[in-house]
Design an enzyme around this catalytic site. Structure first.
Site, short mmCIF file in Angstrom:
data_model
loop_
_atom_site.label_atom_id
_atom_site.label_comp_id
_atom_site.label_asym_id
_atom_site.label_seq_id
_atom_site.Cartn_x
_atom_site.Cartn_y
_atom_site.Cartn_z
CB SER A 1 50.21 29.83 14.10
OG SER A 1 49.06 30.64 14.00
CG HIS B 1 45.70 27.24 12.67
ND1 HIS B 1 46.64 27.60 11.75
CD2 HIS B 1 46.00 27.90 13.80
CE1 HIS B 1 47.49 28.46 12.31
NE2 HIS B 1 47.12 28.66 13.55
CD GLU C 1 46.55 26.57 8.21
OE1 GLU C 1 46.27 26.74 9.41
OE2 GLU C 1 47.68 26.25 7.82
#
Length: 549
Positions: free
Chosen positions: A235, A471, A361
């Protein structure tokens, strides 16, 4: 982007380690004549909380990190993690805390997290985990973990590097693991013209770069090879790794030779002065408005006052979601232009890398927008909040490419399920693509002809209600065990993630677009194609290139 929070709340195994070996002398490492004492647990040795820069406090607040040297003869206890860097206050959206009193939600997220992972302004430390008994002559490859958290939250202490080191020994491909803390939120990613003029933008990235320089200077003392460093993140950590590939026109300065990036690529962002409104808000809230030098006034503001002011700014789970207040932006020093333009100009380090995404995501971040329930509200949100400044025509085209048909939304391939609101899956598809899938595709478009690249897609946890292959879920495939961990270890050793036998992950080319797809079930990895939503993702890249926020 909120991997630290998600993992803290969902699993407690990432810091699990075996008990200490009885009777073994405490391990030590000497640097500049100072002696650092660590601890051995099972088959790995940890040296934790080692300062890698001068504390960024007092007049060093809002300045580039200053290298550190250690005093000869000093004894340093390196058996516990240092404090995390100052965290952004998390405000949970109504979709999560509906029915939960606000003070209870604040305690669960902010107070409890702060108790488990206390933060401080003096926080620039590294952690080194080695195979037990490593010697300076071993020259082992090094993996450098950069944690995620939306550039707002996170801590290196959340993650147990021993899990990586132990597995590397089981594979007979040992590595050394390093993680670092870096300044976050308004302390590490302050914007504005004053910041640009002073040359102190992107301090969080500068902290990471200083940690990489520390590794070059000292890692051999732990048994590591400074010429075999792989930067690795998830990330915000993966975005950071990708931006290190763009710094200095793509010159790595010899700091790393490969990159492993989970859910992060060079994001489309405008000049650092675009963050002026957040700078001005801090100046106002810290009573620095009348100061002749407002940046210097922020340096001298009481820590608690400044932290509270930063906490008032929009966070990851606020309505504007991934239109972040605090994030890397071109500053003329670390980043000389919009990352998309730097990539297109070929100013990217020509190193082997691995990159990929989770399938869904955007679901986590769309919880902040559940009050968007109609087509009209979707278009208004996109144009006024998420991508401010885009044209009516661009808004209409995005709405066409991301239709309200819930069967086409994210979590993908779940039909009519998971439609939390009529627009939830639509927003989740858009947000996941624009911030994660599209930047990755852009990077691949301009680099696969110049370097070796492997790409993955994680479709694990697809049955998870509302979130799907959410995510941060790919982190579990590394720290909690899985094929991705083995791929990482092999890549760090060989600059190739493949084993001698077993599944062979094909390199990515624009002609084939082959990707490794991690799946639940009996066959954990299969080869797929990176051709999904091509028209939509290509259009998003055009829009963000023309309208960097």
């Amino acid at each position: 982007m909120i991997s630290s929070l998600f993992l803290c709340l969902t699993i407690g195994t990432l810091r699990a380690s075996a008990g200490p070996l009885v009777g073994r002398a405490a391990p030590t490492v000497t640097m500049d004549g100072a002696i650092f004492t660590g601890k051995t647990s099972g088959t790995n040795t940890k040296f934790l909380g080692i300062p890698f820069a001068q504390p960024p406090v007092g007049d060093l607040r809002y300045r580039l990190p200053v290298p550190i040297t250690y005093n000869n003869g000093t004894m340093f206890d390196a058996t516990t993690f240092g404090p995390t860097c100052s965290q952004q206050a998390i405000k949970l959206p109504p979709a999560i805390i509906d029915g939960l009193p606000a003070d209870a939600a604040d305690f669960l997220i902010n107070s409890l997290f702060a108790q488990v992972f206390p933060d401080a302004e003096d926080c620039l430390t590294v952690n080194v985990v080695t195979p037990a008994g490593s010697k300076p002559t071993d020259k082992l490859p090094v993996v450098v973990w950069i944690f995620g958290g939306g550039f707002e939250i996170g801590a290196s202490s959340l993650y147990d590097g021993g899990l990586i080191v132990d597995r590397s020994q089981a594979l007979s491909q040992p590595v050394i693991y390093v993680s670092m803390n870096y300044r976050l939120t308004g302390f590490g990613f302050l914007g504005g013209k004053e910041v640009k003029s002073a040359g102190v933008g992107n301090l969080g990235l500068q902290d990471q770069r200083q940690a990489l320089r520390w590794i070059q200077k000292y890692i051999s003392q732990f048994g590591g090879d400074p010429t075999k460093v792989t930067i690795w993140g998830e990330s915000a950590g993966a975005i950071s790794a990708s931006l290190h590939m763009l710094a200095n026109g793509g010159n790595t300065e010899g700091l790393f030779r490969g990159a492993f990036m989970e859910s992060g690529a060079p994001i489309p962002v405008g000049d650092i002065t675009n963050g002026q409104k957040y700078y001005d808000a801090l100046v106002k809230d810290t009573e620095c408005s009348n100061a002749a030098d407002t940046l210097q006034c922020l340096r001298t503001a009481p820590y608690a006052t400044l932290k509270a002011a930063i906490g008032n700014s929009p966070g990851l789970l606020d309505y504007q979601s991934l239109n972040l207040a605090w994030l890397p932006r071109p500053d003329g020093v670390f980043l000389t232009d919009n990352p998309q333009k730097l990539v297109a100009a070929g100013k990217v380090a020509a190193i082997p890398y691995v990159t990929g995404n989770c399938d869904d995501e955007g679901t986590l971040f769309s919880l902040a927008n559940v009050n968007v329930t109609t087509d009209a509200q979707f278009k208004t949100y996109i144009q006024d909040t998420f991508l401010p400044g885009i044209t009516d025509a661009q808004t209409a085209q995005i709405a066409t490419l991301y239709p309200s048909d819930v069967t086409q939304g994210s979590p993908f391939d779940t039909g009519f399920l998971n439609a939390l609101t009529p627009q939830f899956k639509r927003l989740a598809a858009l947000q996941g693509d624009i911030f994660f899938h599209a930047p990755r595709r852009w990077l691949l478009q301009y680099t696969t002809s110049t370097q070796n690249v492997w790409v993955f897609l994680s479709k694990r946890f697809k049955p998870l209600p509302i979130f799907g292959s959410v995510h941060t879920s790919d982190i579990l495939n590394v720290y909690a065990g899985g094929e991705m961990r083995d791929h990482l270890i092999r890549f760090a050793n060989n600059l190739n993630p493949n084993p001698l036998t077993g599944y062979q992950w094909p390199q990515y080319t624009l002609a084939t677009r082959n990707i490794a797809t991690y799946s639940d079930g009996l066959v954990p990895v299969v080869t797929g194609n990176d051709t999904y939503r091509t028209e939509a993702i290509d259009y998003l890249n055009q829009v963000t290139l023309a309208n960097p926020e």
